[in-house]
Design a protein around this motif. Structure first.
Motif, PDB file in Angstrom:
ATOM      1  N   LEU A   1       2.982 -34.910 -39.030  1.00  0.00           N
ATOM      2  CA  LEU A   1       1.695 -35.582 -38.572  1.00  0.00           C
ATOM      3  C   LEU A   1       0.693 -34.628 -38.126  1.00  0.00           C
ATOM      4  O   LEU A   1      -0.524 -34.757 -38.224  1.00  0.00           O
ATOM      5  N   SER A   2       1.189 -33.404 -37.688  1.00  0.00           N
ATOM      6  CA  SER A   2       0.162 -32.107 -37.238  1.00  0.00           C
ATOM      7  C   SER A   2      -0.408 -31.818 -38.739  1.00  0.00           C
ATOM      8  O   SER A   2      -1.921 -31.582 -38.510  1.00  0.00           O
ATOM      9  N   ALA A   3       0.343 -31.717 -39.724  1.00  0.00           N
ATOM     10  CA  ALA A   3      -0.287 -31.341 -40.865  1.00  0.00           C
ATOM     11  C   ALA A   3      -1.250 -32.324 -41.316  1.00  0.00           C
ATOM     12  O   ALA A   3      -2.192 -32.040 -42.108  1.00  0.00           O
ATOM     13  N   ASP A   4      -0.815 -33.701 -41.309  1.00  0.00           N
ATOM     14  CA  ASP A   4      -1.868 -34.564 -41.379  1.00  0.00           C
ATOM     15  C   ASP A   4      -3.258 -34.631 -40.990  1.00  0.00           C
ATOM     16  O   ASP A   4      -4.402 -34.797 -41.570  1.00  0.00           O
ATOM     17  N   ALA A   5      -3.173 -34.463 -39.553  1.00  0.00           N
ATOM     18  CA  ALA A   5      -4.345 -34.149 -38.868  1.00  0.00           C
ATOM     19  C   ALA A   5      -5.273 -33.073 -39.325  1.00  0.00           C
ATOM     20  O   ALA A   5      -6.331 -32.950 -39.460  1.00  0.00           O
ATOM     21  N   LEU A   6      -4.421 -31.817 -39.718  1.00  0.00           N
ATOM     22  CA  LEU A   6      -5.178 -30.426 -40.166  1.00  0.00           C
ATOM     23  C   LEU A   6      -5.934 -30.992 -41.410  1.00  0.00           C
ATOM     24  O   LEU A   6      -6.860 -30.671 -41.793  1.00  0.00           O
ATOM     25  N   LEU A   7      -5.199 -31.734 -42.375  1.00  0.00           N
ATOM     26  CA  LEU A   7      -5.747 -32.237 -43.707  1.00  0.00           C
ATOM     27  C   LEU A   7      -6.803 -33.014 -43.489  1.00  0.00           C
ATOM     28  O   LEU A   7      -8.092 -32.711 -44.196  1.00  0.00           O
ATOM     29  N   ARG A   8      -7.009 -33.820 -42.349  1.00  0.00           N
ATOM     30  CA  ARG A   8      -8.132 -34.537 -42.295  1.00  0.00           C
ATOM     31  C   ARG A   8      -9.244 -33.636 -41.857  1.00  0.00           C
ATOM     32  O   ARG A   8     -10.427 -34.001 -42.225  1.00  0.00           O
ATOM     33  N   ILE A   9      -8.988 -32.866 -40.959  1.00  0.00           N
ATOM     34  CA  ILE A   9      -9.760 -31.826 -40.290  1.00  0.00           C
ATOM     35  C   ILE A   9     -10.610 -31.220 -41.925  1.00  0.00           C
ATOM     36  O   ILE A   9     -11.778 -30.889 -41.719  1.00  0.00           O
ATOM     37  N   ALA A  10      -9.671 -30.562 -42.509  1.00  0.00           N
ATOM     38  CA  ALA A  10     -10.015 -29.931 -43.739  1.00  0.00           C
ATOM     39  C   ALA A  10     -10.930 -30.848 -44.621  1.00  0.00           C
ATOM     40  O   ALA A  10     -11.887 -30.265 -45.221  1.00  0.00           O
ATOM     41  N   GLU A  11     -10.479 -31.918 -44.892  1.00  0.00           N
ATOM     42  CA  GLU A  11     -11.333 -32.854 -45.826  1.00  0.00           C
ATOM     43  C   GLU A  11     -12.656 -33.177 -45.227  1.00  0.00           C
ATOM     44  O   GLU A  11     -13.500 -33.335 -46.101  1.00  0.00           O
ATOM     45  N   SER A  12     -12.709 -33.120 -43.996  1.00  0.00           N
ATOM     46  CA  SER A  12     -14.111 -33.498 -43.401  1.00  0.00           C
ATOM     47  C   SER A  12     -15.114 -32.675 -43.819  1.00  0.00           C
ATOM     48  O   SER A  12     -16.114 -32.730 -43.695  1.00  0.00           O
ATOM     49  N   GLY A  13     -14.641 -31.411 -43.983  1.00  0.00           N
ATOM     50  CA  GLY A  13     -15.740 -30.243 -44.265  1.00  0.00           C
ATOM     51  C   GLY A  13     -16.438 -29.724 -43.189  1.00  0.00           C
ATOM     52  O   GLY A  13     -17.337 -28.943 -43.233  1.00  0.00           O
TER      53      GLY A  13
END
Lengths: 617, 427
Positions: free
Chosen positions: B104-116
C-alpha cells in the motif's frame, strides 16, 4: 581562507590528481605491510602489565602438594582403568567420584552433525558452591577427555579431580567453581557453554540440569604427558579470532613464570630467544591462527561469550611435576577469585610477540585499515574517472549539432558524464550473491563429496570470468570503458568496506584477505597489450581464493609435518562452521571470491568506445 | 530505467514480486524475523514488534497494556492485531498484513511519482522535469530497498506510519484534502512526529486545489483553518476511541510522553540516546526542549524558503526526522530514501552522491559490527556504536543538504538563466 579554498578547488580538477590514486593505493599497501613488520621492534611493542589491581597474581602462597600427590595417584589409577571405555561409562565413574566429594553433578548430551559425520557425546560437570559466595559468579576448570589432536588427557582429568577435592576443603572461595569434563575438546565445551547461556539449539544440545552464576573466567587443562615437564604452553586463541583479556594471560604468566619458576611459551614457540625473528614468528603464527578463526582448544568456545579463558599445556622434559601445574591453577584461581568485576581493564585486541611483549590494537590496526583503505581510494578514483568526459574526442565527433557544440565549447568545468549504473550494479550484485553457492555447498556436502566438489568448483570459478566477459560483449550494447570503471569501482568499494568492518572484528583475517586481493586494485582492462593482460591473469589466478585454499592445505603446518590435505581442511572448515560458528568461510566465499571474479572479468574486458551523453551541472 | 508509463500489469507484477520476496524471506528463513526484530537498528522502544506482543498479551488479559512500562505504542494497534488469528499459531496472517502495508505504501508512492509533482508543482516547473523515472521504478526502488525489506521482516510498527504519511501526500496531490488530513492524523496518532508535516502538507493541498483560489485575500487562511480543523477533529476521534479502548488517558503519557521525555534510553541509530545517557539530570529538561525545538525548527524555515515546492519540503523534513527524531530507525531512512528518487531530475546537480552512498553503506555494515563488539564480544564499548550512528547521521544529513542544494540550484537557474552551468563559490 577563501583564496586557499579556491586554490584547493582548482587543484581538484587538475588532471594530474587522477593519476595519483594508484600510487597512493600502492603506498597504502606497502606502508600497511611494512608497518606489520615493524611491530616486533622494541619501539612499537610494549611490555605486558597487569591492569586489574584486584587480580594480585602470585601474591598468595599456594598449598597444593604434599599428600595431594597421593590423591592424584589414586585418581590417576582410577581414570587409567577407564582408558578405552565408552563416554557413558567414563561419566558414570566421574560422577561417582564427584558425588563422593560432595559436589553437585550434572550431565548433558549433545549431537552435532557436520559434513555427513555425527559428533555426539555427553558432558559431565560438577559445581562446587562457594562457601563465601551467593552463586552469582562462577569460574570454570575444564578437562577434556581428549585434546584437540585426539590424544587422551591422561594426567589432566585426574589432576582436575584432585584439585576439586583440594578446592572443596578451602573456605575462601567467593565464586562457585565448576569442574567440566568433556569427551572432546571442541564440540563438548561448545555445547556446554551454549547451553549455559541458553543459546543452544535444543534439538541437538540438551539443556543443563543445574547452573551457577555468570562465568568470570575459565582455565582448561590439556595435560597428556605422564612424565615430568619443563614449561607450560598457554593457548589463548578463541573462535573467530577473539582473544581473552590480556590480564588473564598475564596472570597465568605471572603465576607460572614468576611464582613457580617454570617456563612459559605461546603460539607453539617451544624456544623463544626474544630476538626480532622469534618475535615476528610468534606474531605471524598468532595472526594465522586468528585469521583462520578455528577453535584451538577447550577454552575457545568460552571466549565468544565474553568469558576469558585459556588452555594450559605442559610440555618439554624437565623437573616440574603434576603438583606444580596444580599450583599454577590454584594460584590463577585465587586471582580470579579476587575479581570484583568482570575482566575489562586490559586489552581484548592485541598480538603477543613473546610472553611478556605485546602490541595493542591502536598500534597495529592502522596496518589492516591502510590495506582496506587502498581499495576505497581506488574505488573513489574510478568513480571520479568514470564521470570525466573525454572532452576533446567528444567535441571533434559531435560538432555537427550546433547547439551541442556550443555547449561543449564553453569552458564547463561541471561537465560530467551521465553514468550508466545499471549494468555495473547488476553485475557486482550478482557476483556478490553468487558467493552463497560455494558457501552453501562446502558446508552442507558430506565428507566424501567435498574434494570432488572443490575440484569442480575450482574449474567452474576459473571459467566463470570468461563466460561473464563474453556475456558482456555479446549483449546488445557493448560494455563501455565507463562501465568497466564503474564495475571495478563498486567491487572495490564493497571489498574495502567489508575489510574495514572485518578489521575491527578479526584483524588478521582482514589483513590476510586484503593482502591476497591487493592486485585487484591495480588490474584493469588492457585490450591492447596481451602480455600485460596475461600477466595480470596469471597473478590473479595464483592469488585466487581456490588456489590459496589448496596451497594452504598442502603446505606443511607449524609442526613441520606434511600438510593435512585438502579433504581435512574442508572437513575442518565445515566442522568449524557447523559447531563453533566460525565465519571465515563467509569471508572467503562472499567477500573475497566475488571481488576476485569481478577482478578477472575486468582484466578480460574489451571496452567499447565510451560514448555517453555529456550533461551540464 | 527511463521507462514509459507503467502499465497495470507491470505494476501488479512488481507488487507480486515484492510480496513473494517478503513471503519467501518470512517462510524460508523462520529465524530471520525474530533476529531482525531484536536488532536495535530496526526496532526502537516505540516501534518494536516484541513490545507490541507484550502489550497485546496484557490487553488480552484485561490488564492495561501500559502497565510495566514496556509498551509505548498507540492503543488502536492492539485491536487490529487482536483481530488477526493468534500470532503464535498462525504467524502467516501477521506477515501478510505487513506485506500488504508495504505494498500500500509503494502504491501511494507510485501515485505521487505519476503525478509529476516533484518536477512541476503549481508554482514552479523545473526545466529538467522530463528526466524522471516512472512510478513503477520508484515504487520498485522503495520496495526492494534492503532497509524497507528489513523493516518489513522485522515487523516494526513504523510501517503503518510510513504508509499513512505516503497516503497523506498522495491524497494531498490528488486534491482530496480531507483524506490527506485524516491520513496525516493517523500517522501523527501512531508516531506523533508526523504532525510536524502539517504546514507543508497544507501548502501542498492548497497548491493542488481543484479550483485555484479565488481572488479573496484571506482565502488561504480559511483553507488552512479548515485543514487544521480536519486534523484536530480526526485526532480527537482517534483519542476518544483510544480512551474508550483502554479506559484511561494513561496512553498519552505512555506513548507520546515517552517520545517527548525520552524516558527509555535503549540504544538506537539516532543521536539522542547517548547524549541523554551522559547528561546530568538537572539539565535533562532543558536539553529535551532544545532537541525538540531543533527538530521542529526546520518546518517553518523550509516551508518558507521552498514555498514553491511543498513536496520538497516534506521530503527534506522526512530526511531530517530520520536523523534527529528521538527514536529513529532504518525504517525512517527507508521512507526518506524512497522519496529521494522522485527528484531524479535534479540528480545531476547532486555533488556528493558517491560519498553519500559510500558513507551509508559503510555505516550499514559497521553498525552491526560495532554493536556486536559492544554488547556481545564485550571488547568494545558504547562509544563504538555511537560513533557509527554519528557517521550514519552524517551520511543522511549530507544527502538532505545535497538534495536541498540541488533543488535550490534548480530554482535559481530558472530565476537567473544566465548563471546556468556556472560554478557556485562560497565566500
Amino acid at each position: 581562507m577563501p583564496r586557499l579554498l579556491a586554490s584547493a578547488l582548482s587543484l581538484r580538477r587538475d588532471p594530474r590528481l587522477l593519476k595519483l590514486p594508484p600510487y597512493l593505493s600502492l603506498l597504502c599497501i606497502v606502508v600497511g605491510v611494512v608497518w606489520l613488520f615493524l611491530l616486533p621492534l622494541d619501539d612499537y611493542s610494549r611490555r605486558t602489565y597487569i591492569s586489574e589491581n584486584a587480580l594480585l597474581p602470585g601474591q598468595v602462597h599456594t598449598y597444593f602438594g604434599g599428600s595431594d600427590q597421593n590423591v592424584f595417584r589414586a585418581y590417576k589409577h582410577e581414570t587409567d582403568e577407564l582408558a578405552g571405555k565408552g563416554n557413558i561409562e567414563v561419566n558414570d565413574k566421574l560422577e561417582s567420584i564427584a558425588k563422593g566429594l560432595g559436589l553437585k553433578v550434572g550431565r548433558q548430551n549433545f549431537t552435532y552433525s557436520s559434513a555427513g559425520n555425527t559428533h555426539s557425546g555427553q558432558n559431565i560437570y560438577a559445581i562446587l558452591q562457594a562457601p563465601r559466595g551467593d552463586a552469582t559468579e562462577a569460574i570454570v576448570l575444564v578437562a577434556a577427555w581428549k585434546n584437540v589432536k585426539g590424544e587422551p588427557n591422561r594426567s589432566g582429568v585426574p589432576l582436575v579431580l584432585t584439585l576439586a577435592r583440594y578446592f572443596k576443603r578451602w573456605s575462601l572461595w567467593s565464586k562457585d567453581i565448576i569442574f567440566l569434563f568433556t569427551p572432546d575438546s571442541i564440540a563438548g565445551p561448545q555445547a556446554w557453554v551454549d547451553a549455559y547461556h541458553d543459546a543452544h539449539d535444543s534439538s541437538r544440545v540438551a539443556s543443563l540440569p543445574l547452573k551457577s552464576g555468570a562465568l568470570q573466567g575459565a582455565i582448561a587443562l590439556d595435560y597428556t604427558r605422564e612424565t615430568r615437564f619443563q614449561s607450560v604452553h598457554i593457548v589463548y586463541d578463541g573462535v573467530n579470532g577473539q582473544l581473552p583479556n590480556l590480564d588473564l594471560i598475564n596472570s597465568v604468566n605471572h603465576v607460572a613464570g614468576g611464582q613457580m619458576g617454570m617456563g612459559v611459551a605461546i603460539q607453539e614457540m617451544w624456544k623463544h630467544s626474544n630476538s626480532y625473528h622469534d618475535r615476528l614468528q610468534t606474531m605471524l603464527r598468532g595472526m594465522l591462527k586468528q585469521g583462520l578463526g578455528l577453535a584451538s582448544g577447550p577454552h575457545s568456545s568460552f571466549i565468544p561469550y565474553h568469558v576469558d579463558a585459556v588452555t594450559l599445556q605442559p610440555f618439554g622434559d624437565g623437573w616440574q611435576d603434576e603438583m606444580a601445574i596444580g599450583r599454577v591453577i590454584e594460584g590463577t584461581f585465587r586471582s580470579l577469585n579476587n575479581l570484583l568485576e568482570h575482566l575489562h581493564q586490559s586489552f581484548f585486541f592485541y598480538f603477543l610477540m613473546q610472553k611478556e611483549r605485546f602490541v595493542s590494537i591502536g598500534t597495529y590496526l592502522p596496518s589492516a585499515m591502510l590495506v582496506a583503505a587502498n581499495f576505497t581510494i581506488m574505488a573513489i578514483a574510478l568513480w571520479v574517472k568514470s564521470g570525466q568526459p573525454e572532452v576533446q574526442k567528444v567535441i571533434t565527433e559531435k560538432t555537427e549539432t550546433a547547439e551541442e557544440a556550443e555547449k561543449l565549447a564553453l569552458p564547463n568545468p561541471h561537465a560530467a558524464m551521465e553514468r550508466d549504473l545499471f549494468l555495473p550494479l547488476v553485475l557486482v550484485a550478482a557476483c556478490q550473491f553468487a558467493g552463497v553457492v560455494p558457501l552453501y555447498l562446502f558446508n552442507h556436502l558430506s565428507e566424501s563429496a567435498l574434494i570432488p566438489a572443490f575440484v569442480l568448483f575450482t574449474v567452474l570459478s576459473a571459467i566463470l570470468p570468461f563466460l561473464l566477459s563474453n556475456l558482456l560483449h555479446t549483449s546488445a550494447t557493448s560494455t563501455t570503458t565507463q562501465q568497466y570503471h564503474l564495475i571495478r569501482s563498486f567491487s572495490l568499494l564493497l571489498l574495502g568496506m567489508f575489510l574495514s568492518s572485518l578489521a575491527t572484528l578479526n584483524f588478521s583475517l582482514a589483513f590476510l584477505v586484503g593482502v591476497f586481493s591487493a592486485p585487484l586494485t591495480f588490474v584493469r582492462p588492457c585490450p591492447n597489450s596481451p602480455i600485460l593482460k596475461w600477466l595480470s591473469m596469471a597473478v590473479l589466478y595464483i592469488l585466487s581464493p581456490t588456489t590459496v585454499v589448496f596451497v594452504a592445505s598442502v603446505l606443511p603446518d607449524l609442526d613441520e609435518k606434511v600438510g593435512c590435505g585438502l579433504g581435512e581442511v574442508l572437513r575442518q572448515a565445515a566442522f568449524a562452521w557447523d559447531v563453533t560458528g566460525t565465519y571465515t568461510p563467509v569471508v572467503v566465499w562472499c567477500v573475497w571470491w566475488p571481488a576476485w571474479i569481478v577482478g578477472v572479468v575486468s582484466v578480460l574486458g574489451r571496452p567499447g568506445a565510451g560514448d555517453g551523453k555529456v550533461k551540464n551541472a | 530505467m527511463n521507462g514509459g508509463k507503467a502499465t497495470l500489469g507491470r505494476t501488479a507484477g512488481l507488487y507480486a514480486g515484492a510480496a513473494v520476496l517478503r513471503l519467501a524471506l518470512f517462510t524460508l528463513f523462520p529465524r530471520l524475523p525474530d533476529l531482525l526484530t531484536g536488532r536495535v537498528e530496526i526496532s526502537t522502544p516505540v516501534t518494536s514488534f516484541k513490545r507490541l506482543q507484550e502489550g497485546l498479551f496484557l490487553y488480552n488479559h484485561n490488564v492495561s497494556p501500559y502497565d510495566g512500562g514496556v509498551y509505548h505504542q498507540a492503543p488502536l494497534l492492539l485491536p487490529i492485531f487482536n483481530l488477526l488469528p493468534s500470532f503464535a499459531t498462525f504467524p502467516i496472517f501477521t506477515y501478510l498484513l505487513y506485506i500488504a502495508i508495504d505494498i500500500l505504501s509503494a502504491d501511494a508512492l507510485l501515485r505521487i511519482a505519476e503525478s509529476g509533482e516533484a518536477g512541476s508543482s503549481a508554482r514552479f516547473t523545473s526545466p529538467r522535469r522530463d528526466k524522471r523515472w516512472s512510478g513503477a521504478v520508484i515504487a520498485a526502488l522503495f520496495l526492494f530497498n534492503p532497509f524497507t525489506i528489513a523493516t518489513c521482516i522485522g515487523r516494526s510498527t513504523t510501517v503503518f506510519t510510513t504508509c499513512a504519511i505516503l497516503h497523506a501526500i498522495a491524497n494531498a496531490i490528488s486534491g482530496r484534502h480531507f483524506h490527506a488530513m485524516v491520513a496525516l492524523s493517523f500517522a501523527s496518532y501512531l508516531s506523533m512526529y508526523p504532525l510536524l508535516l502539517l504546514p507543508p502538507l497544507v501548502l501542498l493541498c492548497y497548491d493542488r486545489q481543484k479550483q485555484p483560489a479565488t481572488g479573496a485575500p484571506n482565502a488561504w487562511i480559511k483553507f488552512a483553518a479548515t485543514m487544521v480543523m480536519d486534523v484536530v477533529g480526526a485526532l480527537a476521534v482517534l483519542f476518544q476511541m483510544s480512551f474508550c479502548l483502554t479506559g484511561s488517558w494513561e496512553f498519552l503519557s505512555s506513548t507520546y510522553g515517552v517520545q517527548l521525555t525520552l524516558s527509555d534510553l535503549a540504544p538506537n541509530i539516532g543521536l539522542w540516546w547517548y547524549f541523554f545517557v551522559e547528561m546530568f539530570d538537572s539539565f535533562r529538561s532543558f536539553f529535551l526542549a532544545v532537541f525538540w525545538l531543533h527538530l521542529s525548527s526546520y518546518v517553518g524555515g523550509l516551508s518558507v524558503r521552498l514555498r514553491q515546492q511543498p513536496l520538497v519540503v516534506i521530503t527534506l523534513l522526512l530526511g531530517i526526522f530520520s536523523i534527529f527524531k528521538p527514536y529513529p530507525s532504518i525504517a525512517d531512512a527507508s521512507l526518506f530514501l524512497g522519496m529521494v528518487p522522485l527528484y531524479r531530475h535534479v540528480f545531476p546537480l547532486l555533488r556528493y552522491s558517491f560519498v553519500i552512498a559510500a558513507i551509508i553503506i559503510y555505516a550499514t555494515f559497521l553498525a552491526p559490527a560495532f554493536y556486536h563488539l559492544w554488547i556481545y564480544a564485550g571488547s568494545g564499548n558504547a562509544n563504538f556504536f555511537y560513533a557509527i550512528t554519528l557517521v550514519w547521521g552524517l551520511g543522511l544529513s549530507l544527502l538532505v543538504c545535497d538534495l536541498a542544494f540541488a533543488v535550490l540550484r534548480d530554482e535559481w537557474e530558472v530565476e537567473r538563466p544566465e548563471m546556468v552551468g556556472k560554478e557556485i563559490r562560497q565566500i
